[in-house]
Design a protein around this motif. Structure first.
Motif, short mmCIF file in Angstrom:
data_model
loop_
_atom_site.label_atom_id
_atom_site.label_comp_id
_atom_site.label_asym_id
_atom_site.label_seq_id
_atom_site.Cartn_x
_atom_site.Cartn_y
_atom_site.Cartn_z
N CYS A 280 43.68 -62.24 -18.88
CA CYS A 280 44.94 -62.25 -18.14
C CYS A 280 46.10 -62.35 -19.12
O CYS A 280 46.10 -63.20 -20.00
N CYS A 285 49.81 -68.10 -15.92
CA CYS A 285 49.33 -67.58 -14.64
C CYS A 285 48.46 -68.60 -13.90
O CYS A 285 47.68 -69.31 -14.50
N HIS A 287 46.46 -67.52 -11.64
CA HIS A 287 45.31 -66.66 -11.31
C HIS A 287 44.99 -66.66 -9.83
O HIS A 287 43.82 -66.69 -9.45
N CYS A 293 47.54 -59.81 -12.47
CA CYS A 293 46.66 -60.85 -13.03
C CYS A 293 45.23 -60.30 -13.12
O CYS A 293 44.72 -59.71 -12.17
N ALA A 294 44.57 -60.51 -14.26
CA ALA A 294 43.23 -59.94 -14.47
C ALA A 294 42.20 -60.54 -13.51
O ALA A 294 41.27 -59.85 -13.08
ZN ZN Z 1 46.06 -64.53 -14.09
#
Ligand code: ZN
Ligand code: GDP
Ligand code: MG
Length: 351
Positions: A280, A285, A287, A293-294
């Protein structure tokens, strides 16, 4: 333990313990394995004889570590009092339930963990992941055993869901009351190897043990007794030697397994989440909802479930909190000791 005499290797003794003996031990002590723990005492088995050790006994209290089922202790040959707790090969630990901040060992020197649940409301992926963290932290092979297949319309669904938790995870669905059904668990039963069963109360752990044994051990009155509702409930932790030579640990149901010091286990069970977190690009983040966001993307693409991600963050937070609580308790204890010492110094000066 309902057992006939056996050799130390048959009781799980290996080089790992042999190496810990010094010349004096060989002369004066005898190794024994803890085969059951009770409220005020524990029972240790030498392979020849069982010995009852009182928890309040001086020797045991000085161990520093609380001994648990599966542990190896040295007993004085003459007095049969405990001398030393041998360094464990593996151990499961949790934060004690209740308000007390304390780490509690659940079982030691285990080779395989059966995570037992059933094809009904007990089945809970979050809880299985929690047990997987415990197993992988201890470097013990986990096997998910799902009981009550005979009471369920689609037992295979449960197997698939459990298998999806981790690559290569062993899952077995059984009727614990069926002699032939439990045979598929034999893959993990080897002479001198220890298998422990963990899971909620009522999922069938004791039933598995009794079916494999071919007799109801509760009748011996040692392992279980009826509670006031007339049900049979396992109240002690106990280790049993099976006919084939494996050792099986039965335990009371755990209502609340709060993890302790299991960051490595967590990382292994949730490696996919941790990879996504590392990828990310937002350093601050959370998340969860942030576009780009990854972690969010992995969930949206179906690579991992929202449940899995949420459980990761929940367990991570729990580990951090238990660490913090232990740290606070240690500080408080240091402060008390400092104060007591200071008070003593003050007194002696006045004298
Ligand atoms: Zn993230
Ligand atoms: N039909 C069926 N009943 C089961 C099975 N496993 C356990 N039981 C029943 O569930 C109840 C609780 O089992 P028990 O072994 O005491 O659970 P434990 O608390 O995990 O030790 C008992 O009445 C068992 O007979 C199973 O696979 N099929
Ligand atoms: Mg039981």
């Amino acid at each position: 333990m309902s057992v006939s005499p056996c050799s130390l290797p048959e009781l799980g003794w290996t080089d790992h313990y042999e190496r810990q003996l010094i010349a004096e031990d060989r002369e004066r002590a005898v190794p024994a394995r803890i085969v059951s723990t009770h409220r005020g005492h524990i029972v240790a088995f030498t392979g020849q004889e069982e010995h009852l050790l009182l928890i309040a006994e001086k020797g045991l209290m000085s161990f520093g570590e609380q001994p648990t089922v599966g542990d190896w202790v040295l007993l004085d040959r003459e007095t049969l009092l405990p001398v030393r707790l041998l360094e464990r090969g593996t151990v499961f630990k949790r934060m004690a339930s209740g308000t007390e901040v304390r780490v509690q060992p659940i079982a030691a020197n285990v080779d395989t963990l059966f995570i037992v649940t059933s094809c009904n409301r007990d089945f809970n992926l979050n809880r299985i992941e929690r047990y997987l963290c415990l197993a992988l932290e201890a470097e013990v092979e986990p096997v998910v055993v799902i009981t009550k297949a005979d009471l369920c319309g689609d037992p295979d669904r449960y197997r698939r869901e459990a298998e999806s938790l981790m690559n290569g995870l062993a899952v077995r669905v059984i009727n614990a009351k069926d002699k032939e059904g439990v045979e598929i668990l034999r893959d993990w039963f080897e002479v001198g190897k220890t298998v422990a069963m963990l899971g909620s109360s009522g999922v069938g752990k004791t039933t598995i043990l009794n079916t494999i044994h071919g007799e109801d051990l509760s009748r011996s009155g040692e392992v279980r007794f009826g509670d006031d509702r007339g049900r049979h409930t396992t109240t002690t932790r106990s280790l049993h030697r099976l006919a084939g030579g494996a050792l099986l640990v039965d335990m009371p149901g755990i209502r609340e397994l709060q993890l302790h010091d299991s960051e490595d286990g967590l990382s292994r069970v949730f490696s996919d989440v941790e990879e996504a977190v590392a990828l990310c690009r937002f350093s601050d983040c959370r998340h969860d909802r942030e576009p780009g966001c990854a972690v969010r993307e992995a969930v949206e693409s179906g690579a991992m479930s929202q449940r899995h991600v949420e459980n990761y963050f929940k367990l991570l937070q729990e580990l951090e909190e238990s660490e913090e609580n232990l740290r606070k308790r240690r500080n408080r204890e240091h402060r008390v000791v400092r104060n007591v010492k200071a008070a003593k110094r003050g007194k002696s000066r006045r004298r």
